[in-house]
Enzyme design. Structure first.
Site, mmCIF file in Angstrom:
data_model
loop_
_atom_site.group_PDB
_atom_site.id
_atom_site.type_symbol
_atom_site.label_atom_id
_atom_site.label_comp_id
_atom_site.label_asym_id
_atom_site.label_seq_id
_atom_site.Cartn_x
_atom_site.Cartn_y
_atom_site.Cartn_z
ATOM 1 N N ASP A 1 -15.965 9.562 7.914
ATOM 2 C CA ASP A 1 -14.861 8.606 7.829
ATOM 3 C C ASP A 1 -13.568 9.413 7.927
ATOM 4 O O ASP A 1 -13.550 10.615 7.638
ATOM 5 C CB ASP A 1 -14.903 7.823 6.496
ATOM 6 C CG ASP A 1 -14.152 6.503 6.581
ATOM 7 O OD1 ASP A 1 -14.796 5.449 6.737
ATOM 8 O OD2 ASP A 1 -12.900 6.521 6.536
ATOM 9 N N ARG B 1 0.816 -1.220 0.000
ATOM 10 C CA ARG B 1 0.000 0.000 0.000
ATOM 11 C C ARG B 1 0.853 1.275 0.000
ATOM 12 O O ARG B 1 0.498 2.259 -0.640
ATOM 13 C CB ARG B 1 -0.927 -0.007 1.200
ATOM 14 C CG ARG B 1 -2.036 -1.058 1.061
ATOM 15 C CD ARG B 1 -3.021 -0.877 2.162
ATOM 16 N NE ARG B 1 -4.074 -1.874 2.127
ATOM 17 C CZ ARG B 1 -5.077 -1.882 2.992
ATOM 18 N NH1 ARG B 1 -5.144 -0.962 3.939
ATOM 19 N NH2 ARG B 1 -6.013 -2.804 2.921
HETATM 20 C C1 LIG Z 1 -14.054 -1.937 7.013
HETATM 21 S S1 LIG Z 1 -14.642 -0.306 6.810
HETATM 22 C C2 LIG Z 1 -16.296 -0.452 7.444
HETATM 23 C C3 LIG Z 1 -17.295 0.241 6.557
HETATM 24 C C4 LIG Z 1 -18.748 0.086 6.979
HETATM 25 N N1 LIG Z 1 -18.972 0.653 8.277
HETATM 26 C C5 LIG Z 1 -19.200 -1.346 6.915
HETATM 27 O O1 LIG Z 1 -19.371 -1.990 7.941
HETATM 28 O O2 LIG Z 1 -19.384 -1.857 5.798
HETATM 29 C C6 LIG Z 1 -13.800 0.577 8.126
HETATM 30 C C7 LIG Z 1 -13.789 2.088 7.927
HETATM 31 O O3 LIG Z 1 -13.332 2.689 9.151
HETATM 32 C C8 LIG Z 1 -12.598 3.839 8.801
HETATM 33 N N2 LIG Z 1 -11.722 4.264 9.919
HETATM 34 C C9 LIG Z 1 -10.602 3.658 10.371
HETATM 35 N N3 LIG Z 1 -10.053 4.375 11.369
HETATM 36 C C10 LIG Z 1 -10.858 5.447 11.561
HETATM 37 C C11 LIG Z 1 -10.822 6.549 12.459
HETATM 38 N N4 LIG Z 1 -9.835 6.710 13.356
HETATM 39 N N5 LIG Z 1 -11.806 7.476 12.377
HETATM 40 C C12 LIG Z 1 -12.804 7.334 11.460
HETATM 41 N N6 LIG Z 1 -12.890 6.314 10.585
HETATM 42 C C13 LIG Z 1 -11.930 5.381 10.637
HETATM 43 C C14 LIG Z 1 -11.814 3.408 7.571
HETATM 44 O O4 LIG Z 1 -11.351 4.489 6.809
HETATM 45 C C15 LIG Z 1 -12.835 2.533 6.835
HETATM 46 O O5 LIG Z 1 -13.503 3.257 5.844
#
Ligand SMILES: C[S@@+](CC[C@H](N)C(=O)[O-])C[C@H]1O[C@@H](n2cnc3c(N)ncnc32)[C@H](O)[C@@H]1O
Length: 298
Positions: free
Chosen positions: A156, A55
């Site tokens: 996000d 990445r």
């Molecule tokens: C696996 S995705 C989950 C998406 C959706 N909630 C679902 O369940 O399908 C995790 C998301 O958490 C976000 N994320 C990770 N760390 C974060 C943080 N500190 N604050 C806000 N979002 C965060 C990532 O960018 C990513 O888009």
């Protein structure tokens, strides 16, 4: 041109074979783990070394750099550098889908019908948008045209994922899985250069306010309290201490009868006295005073 989806999970190192043309050693990996933890609260497991390499290698190549050590030195030397955003975007995992964990949506529809148009919803960790658009479709189906009065906040940390979410353009294949009715009601089919894609209809898009928000650091500039918070498959990336602190803050952002929807592998019962389980991975506040209650671990 439409922008594509964010990086896929890519978490299975064993399944990946990379030719390493850039200098990346154990100390570089430890530095990346430390930096992304401090920046986003993300705990990068030890077996994610190849994933981190693949990445971030793109970022190094873009800057014409050969050594991860040099890239990280430069990053750390400039606290305000825009590269921090790209670094964070590269290391988040954005895996998501429309109506993922489908058992939550009938529960949500019932709550929406009960609460009416004054309802406030926050989708925290909205990724590339499939989840908040699924919430918006559920609101439309539950309330009909009155649904346009409902606002959904979708946040996000990842700005690239949010750009994809705002564009609201998805592969026709993923949209067609929603069935004919939803497909026609909520999406416009692309043609010409946009063949094979579908765009969310403007009335659905207008219900959602997409904003960048880091759950872990800094103030949350949001307009609670919320009836519903969806935060699914986000907490799994954090350690217990971070999860507990976020739950404490969620409690203070919820209406006394608010609901918190969690991901299938997230169990908050042991982390916070503020929440109690109401259904399958659906939590409610344990009592009205939970909104100001210190969490169990503190
Ligand atoms: C696996 S995705 C989950 C998406 C959706 N909630 C679902 O369940 O399908 C995790 C998301 O958490 C976000 N994320 C990770 N760390 C974060 C943080 N500190 N604050 C806000 N979002 C965060 C990532 O960018 C990513 O888009």
């Amino acid at each position: 041109m439409f922008s594509g989806p964010g990086p896929s999970d890519g978490s299975n190192d064993n399944a990946m074979r990379f030719t390493r043309d850039l200098d990346f050693n154990a100390r570089d990996f430890e530095r990346v783990r430390d930096l992304i933890y401090r920046r986003a609260g993300i705990v990068m497991a030890e077996n994610k070394r190849e994933m981190v390499y693949s990445r971030l290698a793109k970022r190094l190549r873009l800057h014409g750099m050969n050594r991860f050590g040099d890239y990280l030195d430069r990053l750390e030397a400039r606290a305000e550098s825009e590269e921090w955003e790209a670094f964070t975007n590269a290391l988040t995992t954005n895996l998501t889908a429309f109506f993922r964990e489908a058992h939550h949506f009938p529960v949500l529809a019932e709550e929406i019908r009960r609460r009416g148009t004054g309802i406030k919803i926050w989708c925290a960790g909205a990724s590339t948008g499939e989840e908040p658009y699924s919430l918006a479709m559920t609101v439309r189906e539950a309330l009909g045209p009155a649904a346009s009065q409902v606002k959904i906040l979708a946040t996000d940390i990842d700005t690239e994922a949010l750009n994809t979410a705002r564009a609201g353009v998805y592969s026709l294949e993923s949209v067609e899985k929603l069935g004919d009715g939803r497909c026609r009601q909520f999406f416009q089919r692309g043609s010409g250069t946009r063949a094979g894609k579908a765009r969310v209809r403007p009335e659905l898009a207008a219900m959602i306010d997409f904003r960048q928000l880091n759950l872990v650091t800094g103030a949350w500039s949001i307009n609670g309290p919320f009836d519903i918070i969806f935060c699914r498959n986000v907490m799994i990336y954090f350690d217990k201490e971070t999860q507990t602190e976020i739950l404490r803050r969620f409690a203070s952002q919820m209406k006394p009868d608010g609901l918190l929807f969690a991901g299938h592998s997230e169990n908050f019962s042991f982390l916070s006295q503020a929440f109690r389980l109401r259904g399958q991975t659906v939590y409610t506040l344990a009592s009205p005073s939970s909104r100001a209650m210190p969490d169990a671990s503190r």
